[in-house]
Scaffold this motif. Structure first.
Motif, PDB file in Angstrom:
ATOM      1  N   ILE A 141      38.448  23.541 -11.955  1.00 49.94           N
ATOM      2  CA  ILE A 141      37.350  22.961 -12.362  1.00 49.94           C
ATOM      3  C   ILE A 141      36.299  23.734 -12.163  1.00 49.94           C
ATOM      4  O   ILE A 141      35.638  23.668 -10.761  1.00 49.94           O
ATOM      5  N   HIS A 142      35.838  24.804 -12.888  1.00 49.62           N
ATOM      6  CA  HIS A 142      34.533  25.692 -12.646  1.00 49.62           C
ATOM      7  C   HIS A 142      33.402  25.293 -12.552  1.00 49.62           C
ATOM      8  O   HIS A 142      32.929  24.359 -13.581  1.00 49.62           O
ATOM      9  N   LYS A 143      32.735  25.526 -11.553  1.00 47.54           N
ATOM     10  CA  LYS A 143      31.286  24.730 -11.521  1.00 47.54           C
ATOM     11  C   LYS A 143      30.318  25.072 -12.751  1.00 47.54           C
ATOM     12  O   LYS A 143      29.626  24.106 -12.902  1.00 47.54           O
ATOM     13  N   ARG A 144      30.334  26.232 -13.173  1.00 48.74           N
ATOM     14  CA  ARG A 144      29.447  26.569 -14.227  1.00 48.74           C
ATOM     15  C   ARG A 144      30.169  26.450 -15.702  1.00 48.74           C
ATOM     16  O   ARG A 144      29.462  26.087 -16.479  1.00 48.74           O
ATOM     17  N   ARG A 145      31.141  26.987 -15.754  1.00 49.00           N
ATOM     18  CA  ARG A 145      32.013  27.164 -17.034  1.00 49.00           C
ATOM     19  C   ARG A 145      32.886  26.225 -17.429  1.00 49.00           C
ATOM     20  O   ARG A 145      32.971  25.997 -18.695  1.00 49.00           O
ATOM     21  N   GLY A 146      33.267  25.181 -16.755  1.00 52.31           N
ATOM     22  CA  GLY A 146      34.082  24.151 -16.947  1.00 52.31           C
ATOM     23  C   GLY A 146      35.484  24.226 -16.671  1.00 52.31           C
ATOM     24  O   GLY A 146      35.982  24.947 -15.797  1.00 52.31           O
ATOM     25  N   VAL A 147      36.440  23.453 -17.330  1.00 51.51           N
ATOM     26  CA  VAL A 147      37.874  23.451 -17.200  1.00 51.51           C
ATOM     27  C   VAL A 147      38.567  24.723 -17.586  1.00 51.51           C
ATOM     28  O   VAL A 147      38.268  25.318 -18.664  1.00 51.51           O
ATOM     29  N   GLU A 148      39.384  25.278 -17.097  1.00 52.69           N
ATOM     30  CA  GLU A 148      39.854  26.640 -17.476  1.00 52.69           C
ATOM     31  C   GLU A 148      41.142  27.057 -16.543  1.00 52.69           C
ATOM     32  O   GLU A 148      41.512  26.339 -15.318  1.00 52.69           O
ATOM     33  N   VAL A 149      42.086  27.864 -17.006  1.00 55.24           N
ATOM     34  CA  VAL A 149      42.841  28.359 -16.232  1.00 55.24           C
ATOM     35  C   VAL A 149      42.750  29.120 -15.137  1.00 55.24           C
ATOM     36  O   VAL A 149      41.548  29.916 -15.372  1.00 55.24           O
ATOM     37  N   PRO A 150      43.254  29.400 -13.740  1.00 54.48           N
ATOM     38  CA  PRO A 150      42.996  30.256 -12.877  1.00 54.48           C
ATOM     39  C   PRO A 150      42.713  31.690 -12.967  1.00 54.48           C
ATOM     40  O   PRO A 150      43.615  31.916 -14.084  1.00 54.48           O
ATOM     41  N   GLY A 151      41.893  32.345 -12.648  1.00 55.14           N
ATOM     42  CA  GLY A 151      41.879  33.600 -12.776  1.00 55.14           C
ATOM     43  C   GLY A 151      40.526  34.268 -12.257  1.00 55.14           C
ATOM     44  O   GLY A 151      39.984  33.660 -11.547  1.00 55.14           O
ATOM     45  N   GLY A 152      40.437  35.372 -12.227  1.00 53.64           N
ATOM     46  CA  GLY A 152      39.453  36.482 -11.595  1.00 53.64           C
ATOM     47  C   GLY A 152      39.460  37.807 -11.478  1.00 53.64           C
ATOM     48  O   GLY A 152      40.407  38.222 -12.269  1.00 53.64           O
ATOM     49  N   LYS A 153      38.468  38.659 -10.835  1.00 53.19           N
ATOM     50  CA  LYS A 153      38.568  40.015 -10.630  1.00 53.19           C
ATOM     51  C   LYS A 153      39.347  40.245  -9.440  1.00 53.19           C
ATOM     52  O   LYS A 153      39.498  39.756  -8.397  1.00 53.19           O
ATOM     53  N   LEU A 154      40.040  41.686  -9.536  1.00 50.78           N
ATOM     54  CA  LEU A 154      40.684  42.403  -8.602  1.00 50.78           C
ATOM     55  C   LEU A 154      39.556  42.592  -7.385  1.00 50.78           C
ATOM     56  O   LEU A 154      38.245  42.823  -7.782  1.00 50.78           O
ATOM     57  N   ALA A 157      46.102  39.735  -7.019  1.00 46.29           N
ATOM     58  CA  ALA A 157      44.971  39.206  -7.303  1.00 46.29           C
ATOM     59  C   ALA A 157      45.184  37.839  -7.948  1.00 46.29           C
ATOM     60  O   ALA A 157      44.608  36.902  -7.738  1.00 46.29           O
ATOM     61  N   ALA A 158      46.374  37.898  -8.796  1.00 42.01           N
ATOM     62  CA  ALA A 158      46.823  36.672  -9.541  1.00 42.01           C
ATOM     63  C   ALA A 158      47.140  35.352  -8.403  1.00 42.01           C
ATOM     64  O   ALA A 158      46.674  34.367  -8.668  1.00 42.01           O
ATOM     65  N   ILE A 159      47.774  35.851  -7.367  1.00 37.32           N
ATOM     66  CA  ILE A 159      48.153  34.847  -6.301  1.00 37.32           C
ATOM     67  C   ILE A 159      47.156  34.377  -5.612  1.00 37.32           C
ATOM     68  O   ILE A 159      46.934  33.033  -5.367  1.00 37.32           O
ATOM     69  N   ARG A 160      46.214  35.333  -5.088  1.00 32.45           N
ATOM     70  CA  ARG A 160      44.991  34.967  -4.423  1.00 32.45           C
ATOM     71  C   ARG A 160      44.118  34.106  -5.288  1.00 32.45           C
ATOM     72  O   ARG A 160      43.705  32.880  -4.846  1.00 32.45           O
ATOM     73  N   GLU A 161      43.744  34.370  -6.265  1.00 34.57           N
ATOM     74  CA  GLU A 161      42.849  33.447  -7.186  1.00 34.57           C
ATOM     75  C   GLU A 161      43.306  32.127  -7.816  1.00 34.57           C
ATOM     76  O   GLU A 161      42.729  31.294  -7.424  1.00 34.57           O
ATOM     77  N   VAL A 162      44.878  32.202  -7.862  1.00 27.87           N
ATOM     78  CA  VAL A 162      45.155  30.806  -8.112  1.00 27.87           C
ATOM     79  C   VAL A 162      45.083  29.861  -6.690  1.00 27.87           C
ATOM     80  O   VAL A 162      44.622  28.755  -6.862  1.00 27.87           O
ATOM     81  N   PRO A 208      46.336  20.613  -0.084  1.00 29.31           N
ATOM     82  CA  PRO A 208      45.168  19.773  -0.379  1.00 29.31           C
ATOM     83  C   PRO A 208      43.949  20.748  -0.463  1.00 29.31           C
ATOM     84  O   PRO A 208      43.759  21.860   0.002  1.00 29.31           O
ATOM     85  N   PHE A 209      43.225  20.443  -1.619  1.00 30.92           N
ATOM     86  CA  PHE A 209      41.955  21.302  -1.948  1.00 30.92           C
ATOM     87  C   PHE A 209      40.953  21.218  -0.770  1.00 30.92           C
ATOM     88  O   PHE A 209      40.393  20.196  -0.709  1.00 30.92           O
ATOM     89  N   VAL A 210      40.700  22.367  -0.123  1.00 30.10           N
ATOM     90  CA  VAL A 210      39.433  22.365   0.778  1.00 30.10           C
ATOM     91  C   VAL A 210      38.587  23.491   0.374  1.00 30.10           C
ATOM     92  O   VAL A 210      37.625  23.361   1.139  1.00 30.10           O
ATOM     93  N   GLY A 211      39.132  24.246  -0.267  1.00 30.32           N
ATOM     94  CA  GLY A 211      38.054  25.482  -0.636  1.00 30.32           C
ATOM     95  C   GLY A 211      36.688  25.022  -1.436  1.00 30.32           C
ATOM     96  O   GLY A 211      36.793  23.883  -2.210  1.00 30.32           O
ATOM     97  N   ASP A 212      35.791  25.533  -1.581  1.00 29.30           N
ATOM     98  CA  ASP A 212      34.745  25.332  -2.459  1.00 29.30           C
ATOM     99  C   ASP A 212      33.820  26.566  -2.964  1.00 29.30           C
ATOM    100  O   ASP A 212      32.868  26.819  -2.435  1.00 29.30           O
ATOM    101  N   TYR A 213      34.801  27.348  -3.311  1.00 29.85           N
ATOM    102  CA  TYR A 213      34.435  28.762  -3.966  1.00 29.85           C
ATOM    103  C   TYR A 213      33.711  28.571  -5.315  1.00 29.85           C
ATOM    104  O   TYR A 213      32.515  27.889  -5.160  1.00 29.85           O
ATOM    105  N   GLU A 214      34.101  28.863  -6.256  1.00 35.67           N
ATOM    106  CA  GLU A 214      33.368  28.847  -7.399  1.00 35.67           C
ATOM    107  C   GLU A 214      34.046  27.493  -8.162  1.00 35.67           C
ATOM    108  O   GLU A 214      33.339  27.275  -9.215  1.00 35.67           O
ATOM    109  N   THR A 215      35.097  27.066  -7.705  1.00 30.79           N
ATOM    110  CA  THR A 215      35.401  25.716  -8.294  1.00 30.79           C
ATOM    111  C   THR A 215      35.351  24.248  -7.366  1.00 30.79           C
ATOM    112  O   THR A 215      35.274  24.446  -6.218  1.00 30.79           O
ATOM    113  N   SER A 216      35.590  23.564  -8.109  1.00 32.85           N
ATOM    114  CA  SER A 216      35.485  21.966  -7.203  1.00 32.85           C
ATOM    115  C   SER A 216      36.763  21.365  -7.387  1.00 32.85           C
ATOM    116  O   SER A 216      37.092  20.227  -7.443  1.00 32.85           O
TER     117      SER A 216
END
Length: 155
Positions: free
Chosen positions: A42-55, A64-69, A108-116
């Motif tokens: 659940i991306h804070k700006r873009r909405g619901v999407e599959v995980p991903g990102g930049k290297l 990168a794939a493992i880290r981003e997920v 458990p989700f504890v991160g608060d990067y770009e997603t909620s």
């Protein structure tokens, strides 16, 4: 090759092989299905999407794939497999490598990067989601999910 125009008006080439690449992949997307549902962030700006990102510097596409997920969902994945890649012919073209992965564990989700956080959606729920990210609504994502079902892997 499957070619379409995205919501931003850019031509996109989607391929289901491992290259050679016209543009070197510097972004990743990861398709993860577990118990009949797709892992989405659940991306804070873009909405619901599959995980991903930049290297990140000195990182492989697989790392990168493992880290981003994990950063976006707190889901640890393994058994990563190359699935596809696509090139967005923006003013400066860029390429995303697409992988599939299997769930190893869910923390458990504890991160608060770009997603909620994360959500698990059936394919029907995914297409009915009112807050889908722009790239999730395009013809390429529908084609990728179709290919996963038709020629993809066993989950």
């Amino acid at each position: 090759m499957y070619t379409f125009v995205d919501e931003n008006g850019f031509k996109v080439d989607l391929r289901f092989d491992e290259g050679p690449f016209d543009v070197e992949p510097k972004h990743v997307l990861v398709l993860v299905q577990h118990n009949g549902k797709w892992l989405c962030t659940i991306h804070k700006r873009r909405g619901v999407e599959v995980p991903g990102g930049k290297l990140e510097p000195a990182e492989t596409l697989e790392q990168a794939a493992i880290r981003e997920v994990y950063e976006e969902t707190s889901v640890k994945i393994g058994d990563l497999q190359w699935f596809a890649y696509y090139i967005v012919h923006d003013e400066k073209p860029f390429c995303k490598a697409v992988f599939t992965g299997k769930v190893r564990s869910i923390d458990p989700f504890v991160g608060d990067y770009e997603t909620s956080g994360m959500t698990w959606l059936t394919e029907e729920e995914l297409w009915q989601q009112p807050n889908l990210s722009f790239y999730m609504r395009d013809a390429g994502m529908k084609k990728m999910l179709q290919e996963v079902k038709t020629h993809g892997r066993q989950w």
